[in-house]
Design a protein around this motif. Structure first.
Motif, short mmCIF file in Angstrom:
data_model
loop_
_atom_site.label_atom_id
_atom_site.label_comp_id
_atom_site.label_asym_id
_atom_site.label_seq_id
_atom_site.Cartn_x
_atom_site.Cartn_y
_atom_site.Cartn_z
N VAL A 1 0.87 -1.03 -0.04
CA VAL A 1 0.01 -0.04 -0.07
C VAL A 1 0.73 1.28 -0.10
N LEU A 2 1.09 1.56 -1.18
CA LEU A 2 2.17 3.09 -1.15
C LEU A 2 1.00 4.46 -1.11
N VAL A 3 1.56 5.19 -0.27
CA VAL A 3 0.70 6.36 0.04
C VAL A 3 1.33 7.64 -0.02
N TYR A 4 0.71 8.60 -0.53
CA TYR A 4 1.25 10.00 -0.54
C TYR A 4 0.28 10.84 -0.29
N ASP A 5 0.59 12.15 0.35
CA ASP A 5 -0.34 13.04 0.91
C ASP A 5 -0.81 14.08 -0.06
N VAL A 6 -1.94 14.18 -0.24
CA VAL A 6 -2.53 15.14 -1.57
C VAL A 6 -2.45 16.42 -1.30
N THR A 7 -1.94 16.85 -0.07
CA THR A 7 -1.44 18.30 0.32
C THR A 7 0.04 18.52 0.43
N ASN A 8 0.75 17.51 -0.06
CA ASN A 8 2.19 17.33 0.33
C ASN A 8 2.91 17.03 -1.09
N THR A 9 3.42 18.10 -1.86
CA THR A 9 3.95 17.64 -3.14
C THR A 9 5.31 16.76 -2.88
N GLU A 10 6.21 16.90 -2.04
CA GLU A 10 7.20 16.25 -1.75
C GLU A 10 6.85 14.66 -1.71
N GLY B 1 -3.80 8.30 -2.58
CA GLY B 1 -3.62 9.78 -2.32
C GLY B 1 -4.38 9.97 -1.16
N ASN B 2 -3.64 10.11 0.01
CA ASN B 2 -4.41 10.32 1.40
C ASN B 2 -4.85 11.71 1.79
N LYS B 3 -5.67 11.97 2.64
CA LYS B 3 -6.10 13.05 3.06
C LYS B 3 -6.80 14.11 2.15
N CYS B 4 -7.79 13.42 1.13
CA CYS B 4 -8.64 13.98 0.44
C CYS B 4 -9.57 14.76 0.79
N ASP B 5 -9.71 14.64 2.20
CA ASP B 5 -10.86 15.49 2.81
C ASP B 5 -10.52 17.15 3.05
N ASN B 6 -8.93 17.21 2.90
CA ASN B 6 -8.29 18.56 3.08
C ASN B 6 -8.30 19.25 1.73
N GLU B 7 -9.44 19.68 1.07
CA GLU B 7 -9.45 20.21 0.03
C GLU B 7 -8.73 21.51 -0.13
N ALA B 8 -8.91 22.34 0.90
CA ALA B 8 -8.34 23.78 0.99
C ALA B 8 -6.97 23.74 0.90
N GLU B 9 -6.10 22.66 1.19
CA GLU B 9 -4.82 22.65 1.23
C GLU B 9 -4.20 21.67 -0.04
N ARG B 10 -5.08 21.14 -0.73
CA ARG B 10 -4.80 20.24 -1.93
C ARG B 10 -3.54 21.03 -2.80
N ILE C 1 -1.97 18.22 -5.00
CA ILE C 1 -1.97 17.42 -5.82
C ILE C 1 -3.33 17.05 -6.37
N PRO C 2 -3.68 17.35 -7.68
CA PRO C 2 -4.89 17.14 -8.14
C PRO C 2 -5.13 15.63 -8.60
N LYS C 3 -6.35 15.10 -8.28
CA LYS C 3 -6.47 13.71 -8.32
C LYS C 3 -6.26 13.34 -9.74
N HIS C 4 -6.15 14.09 -11.01
CA HIS C 4 -5.80 13.56 -12.33
C HIS C 4 -4.34 13.15 -12.31
N ARG C 5 -3.53 13.82 -11.39
CA ARG C 5 -2.23 13.56 -11.39
C ARG C 5 -1.91 12.31 -10.50
N GLY C 6 -2.52 11.83 -9.74
CA GLY C 6 -2.50 10.50 -9.08
C GLY C 6 -2.94 9.43 -9.97
#
Length: 203
Positions: free
Chosen positions: A91-100, A126-135, A137-142
């Motif tokens: 399970v490979l995870v990134y944070d949608v609010t964190n580009t790095e 792509g975790n933390k999709c609830d935090n749209e205000a700080e997104r 990474i757009p969904k389409h990039r994931g």
């Protein structure tokens, strides 16, 4: 005494799953959400490695998922990747609010290719999709990145319990579907993280 020819009860199959990704992307929160009834209000950053076990039933088969929660910090990476050997899925995870954290997926995929056995299953979250205000990474990039790697993709929220159960169900089903090529171990938890290299059949 069992009658001659009678079928012996089959124990549950055990699949080793490793969670990987940069620090603070929510791996521990995802795992707790999946394996516990409720999400704790707070948690401690994983130091080194930990694991939990969850039993699921798929196609009349009992499958125990031994899910390893690895630390993403640089100082733990040698130890973390040593647990990749013998895994059936990642399970490979990134944070949608964190580009790095999104950019770091390439490193983790490379480590999987180098350290894990052949034919492992991988899903990208792509975790933390609830935090749209700080997104960031757009969904389409994931979706595009997952397509490039040829793996399933889900945006998740451990906080709001979005897609967690579904993502793990998809991974578990894919592992079980490939179990003819990836022998699943009997119901014995391997605390060392070491396993003999599997011999996989060629598709």
């Amino acid at each position: 005494m069992a009658r001659p020819g009678a079928c012996e009860p089959q124990s549950a199959l055990l699949a080793k799953i490793v969670m990987a990704g940069e620090a603070d992307v929510g791996k521990t929160s995802i795992l707790r959400r999946y394996t516990q009834a409720s999400q704790p209000a707070s948690f401690i950053t994983t130091v080194g490695i930990d694991f939990k076990v969850k039993t699921v039933s798929l196609n009349d088969t009992t499958l125990k998922l031994q899910i390893w929660d690895t630390a993403g910090q640089e100082r733990f990476r040698t130890m973390t990747t040593s647990y990749f050997r013998g895994a059936h899925g990642f399970v490979l995870v990134y944070d949608v609010t964190n580009t790095e954290s999104f950019q770091g997926i390439a490193h983790w995929m490379k480590a999987i290719y180098e350290k894990a056995d052949e034919n492992v299953e991988v899903i990208l979250l792509g975790n933390k999709c609830d935090n749209e205000a700080e997104r960031a990474i757009p969904k389409h990039r994931g979706e595009k990145l997952a397509w490039e790697y040829g793996v399933p993709f889900f945006e998740t929220s451990a906080k709001n319990n979005v897609n967690i159960e579904h993502a793990f169900s998809v991974l578990a089903q894919e592992i079980l579907d490939k179990s003819s090529c990836i022998p699943l171990r009997p119901d014995v938890v391997d605390l060392s993280g070491n396993a003999q290299k599997r011999t996989c059949c060629k598709l």
